[in-house]
Scaffold this motif. Structure first.
Motif, PDB file in Angstrom:
ATOM      1  N   ALA A 162       4.767  -1.176  -3.073  1.00 31.36           N
ATOM      2  CA  ALA A 162       5.498  -0.342  -2.308  1.00 31.36           C
ATOM      3  C   ALA A 162       6.854  -0.342  -2.132  1.00 31.36           C
ATOM      4  O   ALA A 162       7.674  -1.115  -2.683  1.00 31.36           O
ATOM      5  CB  ALA A 162       5.057  -0.643  -0.581  1.00 31.36           C
ATOM      6  N   ARG A 163       7.483   1.061  -1.733  1.00 32.82           N
ATOM      7  CA  ARG A 163       8.637   1.095  -1.584  1.00 32.82           C
ATOM      8  C   ARG A 163       9.115   1.355  -0.079  1.00 32.82           C
ATOM      9  O   ARG A 163       8.580   1.908   0.703  1.00 32.82           O
ATOM     10  CB  ARG A 163       9.228   2.520  -2.487  1.00 32.82           C
ATOM     11  N   THR A 170       0.913  -1.174  -0.087  1.00 30.59           N
ATOM     12  CA  THR A 170      -0.054  -0.189   0.106  1.00 30.59           C
ATOM     13  C   THR A 170       0.966   1.246   0.035  1.00 30.59           C
ATOM     14  O   THR A 170       1.844   1.324   0.641  1.00 30.59           O
ATOM     15  CB  THR A 170      -0.902   0.189   1.254  1.00 30.59           C
ATOM     16  N   ARG A 171       0.667   2.137  -0.758  1.00 29.48           N
ATOM     17  CA  ARG A 171       1.066   3.479  -0.600  1.00 29.48           C
ATOM     18  C   ARG A 171       0.407   4.539  -0.108  1.00 29.48           C
ATOM     19  O   ARG A 171      -0.893   4.787  -0.495  1.00 29.48           O
ATOM     20  CB  ARG A 171       1.535   3.973  -2.049  1.00 29.48           C
ATOM     21  N   ASP A 208       3.931   2.206   2.566  1.00 29.70           N
ATOM     22  CA  ASP A 208       5.030   3.058   1.920  1.00 29.70           C
ATOM     23  C   ASP A 208       4.448   4.407   2.398  1.00 29.70           C
ATOM     24  O   ASP A 208       3.520   4.860   1.871  1.00 29.70           O
ATOM     25  CB  ASP A 208       5.058   2.756   0.311  1.00 29.70           C
ATOM     26  N   ASN A 209       5.139   5.090   3.346  1.00 30.16           N
ATOM     27  CA  ASN A 209       4.706   6.355   3.722  1.00 30.16           C
ATOM     28  C   ASN A 209       6.186   7.203   3.251  1.00 30.16           C
ATOM     29  O   ASN A 209       6.276   8.274   3.852  1.00 30.16           O
ATOM     30  CB  ASN A 209       4.385   6.508   5.022  1.00 30.16           C
ATOM     31  N   ALA A 258      -0.764   2.496  -6.242  1.00 34.26           N
ATOM     32  CA  ALA A 258      -0.992   2.759  -4.806  1.00 34.26           C
ATOM     33  C   ALA A 258      -1.118   1.337  -4.195  1.00 34.26           C
ATOM     34  O   ALA A 258      -0.879   0.934  -2.867  1.00 34.26           O
ATOM     35  CB  ALA A 258      -2.038   3.520  -4.436  1.00 34.26           C
ATOM     36  N   THR A 310      11.723  -1.835  -4.222  1.00 33.34           N
ATOM     37  CA  THR A 310      10.351  -1.688  -4.473  1.00 33.34           C
ATOM     38  C   THR A 310       9.879  -2.994  -4.188  1.00 33.34           C
ATOM     39  O   THR A 310      10.419  -4.151  -4.937  1.00 33.34           O
ATOM     40  CB  THR A 310      10.166  -1.002  -5.918  1.00 33.34           C
TER      41      THR A 310
END
Length: 237
Positions: free
Chosen positions: A148-149, A54-55, A79-80, A144, A154
């Motif tokens: 996720a990074r 999730t982003r 990923d925030n 999104a 990634t």
């Protein structure tokens, strides 16, 4: 080949992320670790499961949508962007993830509601805590819920997340059994080496360190890693 959640959990239960990271080196698989600051909210927590990416863009609905799509045993990877000015995950998201059958969360960012998260008991790994939630709402990128990074890496649902007190490691699901086989061999060798040290045989003697120093004097290009491979040692430089 698919590795199912029960098998994944059982095989990782007797290993550490360090064992699997060493296995990646042996198998020439990239060692993809979350940055060192990402650690467990609860001491001793462990998690293993397919990556559920999730982003975060400022709203909790992205997590609810991801959980709605999840399979039991997945690990929600948030990923925030490594932000330290806001928490993006709190106790309600963690409780919802637990109710959805997830195996844990990995947050490339901060959490809040630490006491309540600990009470929930689901493994959560993050950069730390801060009281404030997000005060923004950014456009949602097309990927999104696809990737996720985390730090420089990634990850996506073709990856597995493995987490313990050493940190978080991502491995390709298709190589899991191979890597676990190697990790178990490394673990067993290291346990034998540790027992021999306790019995009075130094590690230097076990790996022929004196011989290595003599050989290096003759051949300065000889590395300790090359020497270890020749003698079957499990430790890495």
């Amino acid at each position: 080949m698919t590795i199912y959640p029960d098998e994944l959990r059982d095989r990782f239960a007797t290993l550490t992320t360090a064992h699997v990271a060493d296995a990646c080196l042996r198998a020439a698989v990239p060692v993809r670790c979350a940055p060192p600051g990402v650690g467990p909210v609860v001491v001793g927590a462990r998690a293993a499961g397919r990556v559920l990416p999730t982003r975060h863009v400022g709203s909790v609905d992205i997590f609810l949508e991801a959980i709605d799509r999840a399979a039991p045993g997945d690990v929600l990877v948030v990923d925030n962007g490594g932000r330290t000015d806001e928490a993006c995950v709190g106790d309600l998201v963690v409780l919802e993830a637990q109710a959805g059958g997830l195996a844990g969360l990995v947050v490339w960012g901060l959490h809040r509601d630490t006491v309540d998260i600990r009470a929930v008991g689901l493994p959560v790994f993050s950069l730390g805590a801060t009281p404030t939630g997000p005060r923004r709402l950014d456009p949602r990128p097309p990927e999104a819920l696809r990737s996720a990074r985390v730090g420089e890496w990634t990850v996506d649902p073709d990856d597995l997340a493995l987490a313990d007190e050493d940190g978080v490691l991502f491995i390709p699901a298709t190589r899991a059994r191979e890597l676990f086989d190697l990790a178990e061999s490394i673990r067993d060798t290291e346990r034998r080496q540790a027992e021999r040290i306790r019995s009075g045989e130094p590690l230097r003697a076990q790996v022929g360190f004196g011989g290595y120093l003599a050989a290096r004097a003759e051949n300065p290009t000889l590395t300790f890693r090359d020497h270890l491979r020749a003698v079957g040692g499990a430790i890495e430089e």
